[in-house]
Design an enzyme around this catalytic site. Structure first.
Site, PDB file in Angstrom:
ATOM      1  N   GLU A  15       1.080  -1.026   0.117  1.00  0.00           N
ATOM      2  CA  GLU A  15       0.158   0.455   0.145  1.00  0.00           C
ATOM      3  C   GLU A  15       1.172   1.349  -0.255  1.00  0.00           C
ATOM      4  O   GLU A  15       2.147   1.399   0.746  1.00  0.00           O
ATOM      5  CB  GLU A  15      -0.690   0.400   1.465  1.00  0.00           C
TER       6      GLU A  15
ATOM      7  N   CYS B   7      -2.872   7.910   5.219  1.00  0.00           N
ATOM      8  CA  CYS B   7      -2.466   7.824   3.634  1.00  0.00           C
ATOM      9  C   CYS B   7      -4.253   8.123   2.710  1.00  0.00           C
ATOM     10  O   CYS B   7      -4.169   8.374   1.603  1.00  0.00           O
ATOM     11  CB  CYS B   7      -2.810   6.010   3.196  1.00  0.00           C
TER      12      CYS B   7
END
Length: 1005
Positions: A765, A799
């Site tokens: 990720e 994020c």
């Protein structure tokens, strides 16, 4: 016995009075009872809504959107979108009105005009006026009808400090205007005096949250200071003018802090003797009786009465939904009869204590008001000590009937513009058209016995039912869910004990600061040559802990230990592996406040967000435990004479490289997923969050993880991380971090090493450049709040954080103005302070990099806001750029800090193109009340997680599995049904079960 006789007397008298009131209110009941041609459009709209639940939802959503629409074609288009759905049954008249091909056509404009006029008419039924002139006209009419009033300003949901100050000033001005007007009012003895004593002619109703934009029970002291100063100004001016002030009650989260603030303030010498002040109690709350008893005891201590306004409550849907989403106990009764029964108990309690509190009985239910009168008459309660109250437009006939009986009636009169008043209007429409509404039941000609019957005897027992029995949440149950899963409940900081526990945890953790944390290799903590300090980003001279970093030689030892432990671990029954995860989850729950404190101090995450991260870590443990048990069952594809089993086996050794921004949740999620799948796992955390990873290690060891199966190996990423990634025995690499490092890992893992007999699986990720679109129909209150939370929560270091806002030209300027003001109102400071919304960034390197981007932004766009930041930590002031080009550096590159680019677009299609024009595809959001825009965003917004009309951070395990695509990452979504498959190898086992031409057949004789 005496009590039973008294209760019986109350009931007999209640029935008698209720019948009399009902007779008076049932005259001329044409409002809902028929659809005669002479009925007005607003009457027809409500009558149709009552007969068709699908229409009711869509109609009210359209009404909510209407104030944001800027032209007749927009109104016509939205009318078609909301009411034109095939699932909505429409009366012939309304269906004909929608039969136009072009929203800009004459039929479209006629439809828009008709519905707009009807909605405005409807609004005026419930809103006393759009300005002070109209409101005074309404008040003067009410006084002619012998009714008192209280005025409430609409639109108090303040999100900026400028708005909070404006709210105070508007009320000061409102009181002045009302008192000046009152000089010419003729006396009305029924409402202007009681028991020979004059009563204030003017009363206003206010809400505490509107006095401070950051009102928060977590920051009880700060909220009290900011709110208290403004309340004192209001009360002083009210005394000078001779006006009364009543404090409304809002959502449950604010109840306890509201009561604490008011109790404390009204004991101050300056305000102690005031009897022209009131507080509200909501009967639909389970703890309302205790609150009422506490207020009565407090009033006795105070020595001077206050008014308690008793209402049933206006936020039932909101409270039940929030509690369900947060996994909290339901604060409200889930049964209408339970609320009615509690209302009657509270009415009795208040009136029996008339010497200490005045009662204001707020209800449109004839039975409820009759019950109050029966008690008051039975106890000979003085007229000064109680009154009846109704909402403007909701209980007109009842109010008149009460006046005719000689009782003081006060009408709650909201006033303000249509836009801020729409939320209030929707609540009134929901009440009027709900199946359980007394008004609706009355107007539907229900039998008198049914209307005035006592609340069901078992109502309070029924009201204790749990969230699973709730109705009317307007959200379908989760379907096709692979596991039955209920997430951990976040801490409810509205509960005073929770904040005390948090404070105690910080004190305990601070006593442990500076300790040394060593790596765990093969079940033993090992010494290291190199120790590094992990510091508090809020105060970088404070050492949280000293962390031992392993050498490459120790990394090799860890790999050997994992390799040796793997055969035994892979054969360990899945149930045993899953139970270790469940024990770990239980331990985290027990240590929740402590773990939150470590997160706050080591990585600078504010308290509430740190607590939510602990919940996420707990959820990962329990969800993956459940899901692995599901996968362990495999699949059968048998045919006669042959069995076919589809099963899974672990891959081998997993290397987990976790980030600092979710130091517990992401580290836990990647680690326990690998472990429960049967892989031996090495956790290498980010250096800046290695103490928290050490705490995770403590939890897993205590939960019973075997030696060598899990190992905690902090080390230099360039050395130890690279060694583990490239090791021939590594099977899975689970990484969360920067795009640069993620791509390098992906490339290195693809290289086949000598002796390597498998392809490495990479789960990565790698961040995002996340956008929120705000279209021309958006609820700007919600949009501003959502963008602020998404952009500046944890200082933009998630994020999923919003770093681009793409706004339609029609609302661009007002959005930027409010966005800037809301951001200015945020509290910036040390993460552990309960008032802090924006804390530090992680370290000096991050701070300097963000500042460089800010300088680049100044050359590309207009600086709309650049806040100063404290100097004693790694702080960066929140920065907003406006008039940003879609291809600007600050609109394309991930900054990972509190920096936001606001981009102007001309239509929704352009907004989607701009949103999709980056290399990332992680999260995105849309604020819109246009159904076609919402549908298109669901289909075309190129992100892994798209959020509609809410903030874009805070994904919850199993509810919003998290992860993106493009250059945001590779792999399945964390917390979703596919995630564990990445740590497993699927196998098919086929067996021919025939022997000499025969095979076992189930069910054979």
């Amino acid at each position: 016995m005496v009590l039973q006789v008294q209760k019986s007397t109350y009931e007999t008298k209640t029935q008698e009075i209720a019948r009399q009131l009902l007779t008076a209110t049932q005259e001329n009941r044409s409002f809902f009872s028929s659809l005669r041609d002479q009925m007005r459009w607003d009457d027809k709209l409500l009558a149709w809504a009552m007969s068709n639940p699908g229409l009711r939802v869509q109609l009210f959503r359209f009404i909510d959107t209407l104030p944001a629409l800027h032209s007749k074609p927009e109104i016509a288009s939205h009318l078609q979108e909301y009411l034109g759905d095939e699932t909505v049954e429409l009366p012939a008249a309304l269906k004909g009105m929608l039969n136009f091909a072009n929203p800009d056509s004459m039929p479209g404009q006629v439809a828009a005009t008709t519905v707009s006029t009807a909605t405005e008419t409807l609004a005026h039924k419930y809103i006393a006026g759009e300005n002070i002139k109209q409101t005074l006209k309404t008040i003067e009419r009410l006084r002619k009808e012998k009714m008192a009033f209280t005025v409430d300003l609409l639109g108090e949901a303040v999100i900026t400090e400028a708005e909070a100050q404006y709210y105070l000033e508007r009320y000061l001005e409102l009181m002045q205007q009302l008192v000046e007007a009152s000089q010419s009012w003729k006396p009305v003895p029924l409402i202007d005096e009681a028991d020979g004593q004059p009563l204030p002619k003017v009363q206003v109703s206010v809400k505490l949250t509107a006095f401070y934009s950051q009102f928060d029970p977590l920051d009880a002291q700060g909220s009290e200071e900011r709110v208290g100063n403004r309340i004192r100004l209001l009360l002083r001016r009210a005394k000078e003018l001779g006006a009364a002030v009543h404090f409304d009650m809002e959502q449950y989260a604010y109840k306890d802090i509201t009561l604490r603030i008011l109790k404390k303030l009204l004991l101050e010498e300056e305000f102690r003797s005031r009897t022209d002040i009131g507080i509200t109690i909501q009967a639909y709350l389970r703890d309302s009786e205790q609150d009422a008893r506490d207020l009565i005891a407090w009033a006795k201590q105070r020595g001077y009465p206050i008014t308690i306004r008793l209402v049933k409550g206006a936020y039932w849907d909101q409270e039940t939904i929030k509690a369900a989403q947060k996994h909290w106990q339901q604060p409200v009764y889930n049964d209408k009869a339970a609320t009615d029964a509690n209302f009657e108990q509270l009415t009795e309690l208040l009136l029996e204590n008339y010497e200490y509190v005045y009662s204001a009985i707020g209800s449109h239910n004839v039975r409820s008001q009759a019950h109050a009168i029966a008690i008051a008459e039975s106890l000979n309660v003085p007229r000064r000590c109680f009154e009846m109250q109704v909402l403007y437009g909701m209980g007109d006939k009842l109010a008149s009937a009460l006046v005719d009986r000689g009782y003081r009636v006060r009408v709650y009169c909201p006033y303000g513009e249509l836009l801020p008043g729409m939320a209030y209007l929707i609540r009134r429409l929901l009440e009027n058209t709900a199946n359980s509404s007394f008004l609706r039941q009355n107007l539907e000609n229900r039998p008198v016995e049914e209307l005035i019957a006592a609340p069901i005897g078992k109502a309070l027992e029924q009201g204790s039912r749990g969230a699973e029995e709730m109705i009317n949440l307007n959200s379908p149950p989760l379907t096709n869910s692979p596991t039955s899963f209920s997430g951990a409940a976040d801490t409810d900081y509205a509960v005073e004990e929770a904040t005390q526990k948090s404070e105690q945890a910080f004190a305990a953790v601070r006593r442990q600061l500076g300790k040394t944390y060593l790596p765990l290799i093969n079940g033993e903590y090992v010494d290291c040559k190199q120790l590094v300090d992990s510091v508090n980003p809020s105060q970088f001279n404070e050492v949280v802990g000293k962390v031992g970093l392993i050498s490459v030689e120790q990394a090799q030892q860890a790999m050997e230990a994992a390799k040796a432990a793997f055969p035994g671990w892979r054969k360990t029954p899945v149930k045993q592996r899953a139970d270790i995860l469940r024990r770990a989850a239980d331990l985290m729950e027990q240590r929740r406040a402590e773990l939150s404190a470590w997160i706050v101090l080591e990585v600078g995450k504010p308290v509430r967000e740190a607590d939510a991260e602990v919940s996420e870590a707990i959820d990962f443990c329990r969800y993956y435990a459940n899901d692995m048990e599901r996968l362990d069952q495999g699949y059968n594809y048998d045919i006669p004479g042959e069995t076919n089993r589809y099963i899974y086996q672990p891959r081998g050794i997993a290397v987990v490289i976790s980030p600092w921004n979710f130091p517990l949740a992401i580290a836990t999620g990647m680690t326990v997923a690998a472990l429960v799948a049967g892989n031996c796992t090495l956790l290498k955390p980010a250096e800046t969050s290695s103490v928290i990873a050490a705490k995770l290690t403590e939890v897993l060891v205590e939960a019973g993880i075997p030696k060598g199966v899990f190992q905690y190996v902090p080390g230099k990423g360039s050395q130890v991380g690279a060694y583990l990634v490239n090791h021939v025995d590594t099977h899975v690499i689970a990484f969360t971090g920067s795009q640069e490092v993620g791509c390098r890992i992906y490339a290195e893992a693809a290289v086949l090493k000598p002796g390597q007999k498998h392809m490495k699986r990479v789960i990565a990720e790698m961040g995002g450049k996340n956008a929120i679109i705000v279209d021309e129909s958006a609820d700007l209150d919600a949009a501003v709040v959502g963008v602020v939370q998404s952009a500046f929560g944890y200082s933009g270091q998630k994020c999923s954080a919003c770093s681009r806002v793409i706004v339609h030209n029609a609302v661009y300027d007002i959005f930027v103005q409010r966005f800037v003001e809301a951001t200015k109102s945020l509290n910036i400071g040390a993460a552990e302070l309960p008032s802090t919304q924006v804390g530090p960034v992680i370290d000096a390197s991050a701070r300097d990099r963000i500042r460089e981007y800010i300088e680049k932004g100044k050359a590309e766009a207009k600086v709309a806001l650049s806040l100063e930041a404290p100097e004693d930590g790694y702080f960066v002031g929140a920065t907003i750029f406006s008039e940003v080009s879609p291809d600007a550096i600050i609109a394309q590159q991930e900054i990972f800090g509190p920096v936001v680019a606001v981009i102007r677009v001309n239509d929704f299609q352009e907004a989607l193109r701009v949103a999709n024009c980056t290399n990332y595809a992680l999260t995105g959001g849309l604020y819109s009340r246009t159904p076609s825009h919402i549908q298109q965003a669901q289909e075309e917004f190129e992100v892994g997680n798209v959020y509609i009309n809410r903030n874009i951070t805070g994904a919850i395990v199993a509810r919003q599995p998290f992860g993106g695509f493009k250059l945001s990452g590779v792999g399945s979504k964390a917390g979703g049904p596919d995630y564990l498959l990445q740590f497993l190898e699927p196998r098919t086992v086929t067996e021919n079960i025939q022997r000499q031409g025969f095979a076992p057949i189930e069910g054979a004789d």
